[in-house]
Design a protein around this motif. Structure first.
Motif, PDB file in Angstrom:
ATOM      1  N   ASN A  46      26.688  69.808  76.436  1.00 14.10           N
ATOM      2  CA  ASN A  46      25.891  69.499  77.343  1.00 14.10           C
ATOM      3  C   ASN A  46      25.626  67.783  77.462  1.00 14.10           C
ATOM      4  OD1 ASN A  46      23.611  69.106  75.542  1.00 14.10           O
ATOM      5  ND2 ASN A  46      23.230  71.185  75.692  1.00 14.10           N
ATOM      6  N   LEU A  47      24.777  67.408  78.625  1.00 15.14           N
ATOM      7  CA  LEU A  47      24.598  66.296  78.622  1.00 15.14           C
ATOM      8  C   LEU A  47      23.648  65.655  77.592  1.00 15.14           C
ATOM      9  CD1 LEU A  47      24.469  63.569  80.312  1.00 15.14           C
ATOM     10  CD2 LEU A  47      22.509  64.512  81.663  1.00 15.14           C
ATOM     11  N   SER A  48      22.772  66.433  76.969  1.00 14.24           N
ATOM     12  CA  SER A  48      21.792  65.875  75.839  1.00 14.24           C
ATOM     13  C   SER A  48      22.769  65.609  74.750  1.00 14.24           C
ATOM     14  CB  SER A  48      20.812  66.813  75.699  1.00 14.24           C
ATOM     15  OG  SER A  48      19.916  67.296  76.839  1.00 14.24           O
ATOM     16  N   SER A  49      23.486  66.541  74.396  1.00 19.73           N
ATOM     17  CA  SER A  49      24.336  66.258  73.286  1.00 19.73           C
ATOM     18  C   SER A  49      25.299  65.214  73.288  1.00 19.73           C
ATOM     19  CB  SER A  49      25.075  67.499  72.471  1.00 19.73           C
ATOM     20  OG  SER A  49      25.712  68.144  73.683  1.00 19.73           O
ATOM     21  N   LEU A  50      25.740  65.038  74.336  1.00 17.13           N
ATOM     22  CA  LEU A  50      26.768  64.093  74.666  1.00 17.13           C
ATOM     23  C   LEU A  50      26.153  62.686  74.776  1.00 17.13           C
ATOM     24  CD1 LEU A  50      29.717  63.218  75.482  1.00 17.13           C
ATOM     25  CD2 LEU A  50      29.051  63.428  77.800  1.00 17.13           C
ATOM     26  N   ILE A  51      24.967  62.630  75.091  1.00 13.98           N
ATOM     27  CA  ILE A  51      24.182  61.305  75.051  1.00 13.98           C
ATOM     28  C   ILE A  51      23.764  61.127  73.502  1.00 13.98           C
ATOM     29  CG2 ILE A  51      21.479  60.351  75.524  1.00 13.98           C
ATOM     30  CD1 ILE A  51      21.801  61.816  78.317  1.00 13.98           C
ATOM     31  N   GLY A  52      23.613  62.004  73.036  1.00 12.27           N
ATOM     32  CA  GLY A  52      23.090  61.584  71.399  1.00 12.27           C
ATOM     33  C   GLY A  52      24.502  61.171  70.811  1.00 12.27           C
ATOM     34  N   ALA A  53      25.660  61.758  70.955  1.00 14.31           N
ATOM     35  CA  ALA A  53      26.980  61.289  70.791  1.00 14.31           C
ATOM     36  C   ALA A  53      27.233  59.825  70.805  1.00 14.31           C
ATOM     37  CB  ALA A  53      27.982  62.255  70.858  1.00 14.31           C
ATOM     38  N   TYR A  54      27.052  59.553  72.196  1.00  8.86           N
ATOM     39  CA  TYR A  54      27.139  58.254  72.641  1.00  8.86           C
ATOM     40  C   TYR A  54      26.313  57.326  72.226  1.00  8.86           C
ATOM     41  CZ  TYR A  54      31.033  58.447  76.022  1.00  8.86           C
ATOM     42  OH  TYR A  54      32.390  58.489  76.668  1.00  8.86           O
ATOM     43  N   PHE A  55      24.975  57.726  72.072  1.00  9.40           N
ATOM     44  CA  PHE A  55      23.968  56.909  71.520  1.00  9.40           C
ATOM     45  C   PHE A  55      24.629  56.258  69.744  1.00  9.40           C
ATOM     46  CE2 PHE A  55      20.043  56.190  69.101  1.00  9.40           C
ATOM     47  CZ  PHE A  55      19.320  55.157  69.780  1.00  9.40           C
ATOM     48  N   LEU A  56      24.917  57.333  69.120  1.00  8.41           N
ATOM     49  CA  LEU A  56      25.440  56.930  67.842  1.00  8.41           C
ATOM     50  C   LEU A  56      26.840  55.918  67.859  1.00  8.41           C
ATOM     51  CD1 LEU A  56      25.539  60.521  65.769  1.00  8.41           C
ATOM     52  CD2 LEU A  56      23.898  58.566  65.556  1.00  8.41           C
ATOM     53  N   LEU A  57      27.434  56.196  68.788  1.00 10.53           N
ATOM     54  CA  LEU A  57      28.610  55.185  69.066  1.00 10.53           C
ATOM     55  C   LEU A  57      28.118  53.869  69.247  1.00 10.53           C
ATOM     56  CD1 LEU A  57      31.592  54.700  69.294  1.00 10.53           C
ATOM     57  CD2 LEU A  57      31.643  55.873  71.453  1.00 10.53           C
ATOM     58  N   TYR A  58      27.315  53.872  70.233  1.00 11.20           N
ATOM     59  CA  TYR A  58      26.895  52.410  70.686  1.00 11.20           C
ATOM     60  C   TYR A  58      26.087  51.665  69.549  1.00 11.20           C
ATOM     61  CZ  TYR A  58      29.775  52.295  74.682  1.00 11.20           C
ATOM     62  OH  TYR A  58      30.868  52.435  75.467  1.00 11.20           O
ATOM     63  N   LEU A  59      25.284  52.612  68.960  1.00 13.60           N
ATOM     64  CA  LEU A  59      24.698  51.877  67.643  1.00 13.60           C
ATOM     65  C   LEU A  59      25.573  51.317  66.965  1.00 13.60           C
ATOM     66  CD1 LEU A  59      21.932  54.790  66.463  1.00 13.60           C
ATOM     67  CD2 LEU A  59      21.373  52.481  67.618  1.00 13.60           C
ATOM     68  N   GLY A  60      26.690  51.894  66.582  1.00 17.77           N
ATOM     69  CA  GLY A  60      27.891  51.130  65.765  1.00 17.77           C
ATOM     70  C   GLY A  60      28.458  50.168  66.460  1.00 17.77           C
ATOM     71  N   ASN A  61      28.912  50.100  67.820  1.00 21.73           N
ATOM     72  CA  ASN A  61      29.287  49.100  68.572  1.00 21.73           C
ATOM     73  C   ASN A  61      28.191  48.002  68.309  1.00 21.73           C
ATOM     74  OD1 ASN A  61      31.782  50.210  69.291  1.00 21.73           O
ATOM     75  ND2 ASN A  61      31.067  50.980  71.387  1.00 21.73           N
ATOM     76  N   GLY A  62      26.929  48.095  68.692  1.00 21.08           N
ATOM     77  CA  GLY A  62      25.959  47.250  68.805  1.00 21.08           C
ATOM     78  C   GLY A  62      25.902  46.252  67.356  1.00 21.08           C
ATOM     79  N   MET A  63      25.887  46.724  66.293  1.00 21.01           N
ATOM     80  CA  MET A  63      25.952  46.456  64.933  1.00 21.01           C
ATOM     81  C   MET A  63      27.262  45.672  64.799  1.00 21.01           C
ATOM     82  SD  MET A  63      24.839  49.975  62.826  1.00 21.01           S
ATOM     83  CE  MET A  63      24.865  49.135  61.183  1.00 21.01           C
ATOM     84  N   LEU A  64      28.638  46.227  65.136  1.00 20.90           N
ATOM     85  CA  LEU A  64      29.653  45.458  65.095  1.00 20.90           C
ATOM     86  C   LEU A  64      29.835  44.074  65.912  1.00 20.90           C
ATOM     87  CD1 LEU A  64      32.431  45.853  64.158  1.00 20.90           C
ATOM     88  CD2 LEU A  64      33.287  47.047  65.916  1.00 20.90           C
TER      89      LEU A  64
END
Length: 411
Positions: free
Chosen positions: A98-116
């Motif tokens: 659902n949207l909530s779990s997808l937001i959580g997954a994308y949030f993790l991805l973009y934490l990684g992108n920001g660190m990178l």
């Protein structure tokens, strides 16, 4: 000793170039995936805008804590955590229902992108002390390369059948993001460059940056340039499908062509930016990109190729501005990069929300039109806003150039 230094330099090039390649892939496989996500999870354009804004928020948060994390754990450990987190986010996307779990997954991805983003920018600024514009554009060429192949491969991969089951966008994310584990190898065996006196310098630089109008103009210009880049990456496939009635495959190929021109520009135009000046180059590139995006909005489907050619203008903006930043703030480069990227993240949250809600708001103003026609006008309005952000980048950079010229620091 010299041989060891050269080998370490090569390893660091693998880290930087490979990191940007993965960065480009992770950010731009969403182009062909978003229409499928939107349909399967019944997401409105506004909710899609929220999803993309959460990306920017995660990116922003990572930019804020990464310098602290690096000082505590070291650059190597932080880089390893970064790539591992990006791989983990692919698994999280796979299990999104659902949207909530997808937001959580994308949030993790973009934490990684920001660190990178922070890590690669700092390493590159320290490593490339000569021919800065050329080397930073070459580094970001690999981001463009990843961005070019990502939509094509992602669109094809989503249609793969494994054990009589279509892979879909979930499986595609797992496979593509697992590639982020590969750069961990050169990270482990390389020695990262260290800047002496970084803590005291950073404290002083942040105080100066907050009072420097040129620093704020750089932030605004880059925010607009990044909005144009990421706006096209996120919405072009949707635009061509909904406005021009293209298939997702054809639209994904056009997005790939955009990133091909984007990549080619970074490969070819780097030496030119060193020659004619960073600020002048950005002004030219920004107005070119904005103009090429505006024309196909108001003309026929046959000129949609101009969306792809806009990559020649958008491609060099970010690395060239980072080169300007490194030259302007040679004492305190790390702080200047962190300051700028964090504030770009804040601006990105707002602009991503704005694009989604502009499309949704205008689409609802039917004014007697059919639903399909209203949706088309909404998408056109949203894309016009994206084009105008490129123009605003050029205007802000012209003011940067004027101020630098006034104080005798033309860059």
């Amino acid at each position: 000793m010299q041989r060891h230094t050269n080998w370490n330099y090569i390893l660091l090039l693998f880290v930087i170039f490979g990191g940007y390649l993965i960065f480009g892939i992770s950010e731009n496989i969403k182009g062909p995936a978003l229409p499928e996500m939107q349909s399967e999870l019944s997401l409105s354009d506004g909710k899609l805008g929220i999803l993309l804004a959460i990306n920017s928020f995660g990116f922003l948060l990572a930019c804020m804590y990464t310098p602290w994390l690096t000082s505590k754990l070291g650059a190597k450990t932080t880089s390893i955590l970064t790539f591992a987190l990006m791989g983990l986010s692919g698994i999280a996307v796979y299990y999104s229902t659902n949207l909530s779990s997808l937001i959580g997954a994308y949030f993790l991805l973009y934490l990684g992108n920001g660190m990178l983003e922070i890590g690669l920018a700092i390493i590159a600024a320290r490593l490339f002390t000569k021919n800065t514009g050329t080397m930073l554009n070459l580094s970001h060429f690999f981001y463009g390369l990843g961005s070019t192949v990502a939509p094509i491969i992602a669109a094809q991969m989503m249609g793969w059948e494994i054990a009589s089951t279509v892979l879909g966008w979930r499986g595609m994310y797992v496979i593509m993001l697992s590639l982020s584990l590969l750069p961990i190898i050169p990270v482990i065996i390389s020695r990262f460059p260290i800047q002496q006196g970084e803590d005291s310098e950073e404290s002083t630089s942040f105080k100066k940056l907050t009072k420097d109008p040129i620093a704020w103009l750089i932030v605004f210009a880059l925010t607009m340039g990044v909005t144009a880049e990421l706006g096209i990456a996120a919405w072009l496939v949707n635009y061509l499908v909904r406005v021009n009635d293209w298939t997702i495959t054809d639209a994904s190929n056009m997005l790939a062509l955009f990133f091909f021109s984007f990549m080619l520009a970074r490969f070819i135009l780097g030496p030119i930016t060193d020659r004619i000046g960073f600020a002048k180059s950005i002004i030219i590139f920004s107005f070119l990109a904005g103009t090429l995006c505006i024309i196909p909005i108001f003309t026929s489907d046959k000129l949609s190729i101009l969306f792809a050619l806009a990559g020649f203008g958008i491609g060099p903006i970010y690395p060239t501005m980072m080169a300007l930043l490194a030259k302007k703030y040679q004492k305190g480069t790390d702080a200047a990069i962190t300051f700028t990227v964090v504030l770009i993240g804040i601006g990105g949250v707002g602009t991503n929300l704005l694009i989604g809600y502009i499309i949704e708001f205008v689409s609802k103003l039917s004014l007697g039109r059919t639903l399909e026609a209203s949706n088309q006008i909404g998408m056109q309005t949203g894309f016009f806003f994206i084009a105008m952000t490129a123009i605003l980048c050029g205007i802000a950079t012209a003011e940067i150039h004027r101020r630098l010229k006034k104080i005798g620091q033309v860059i």
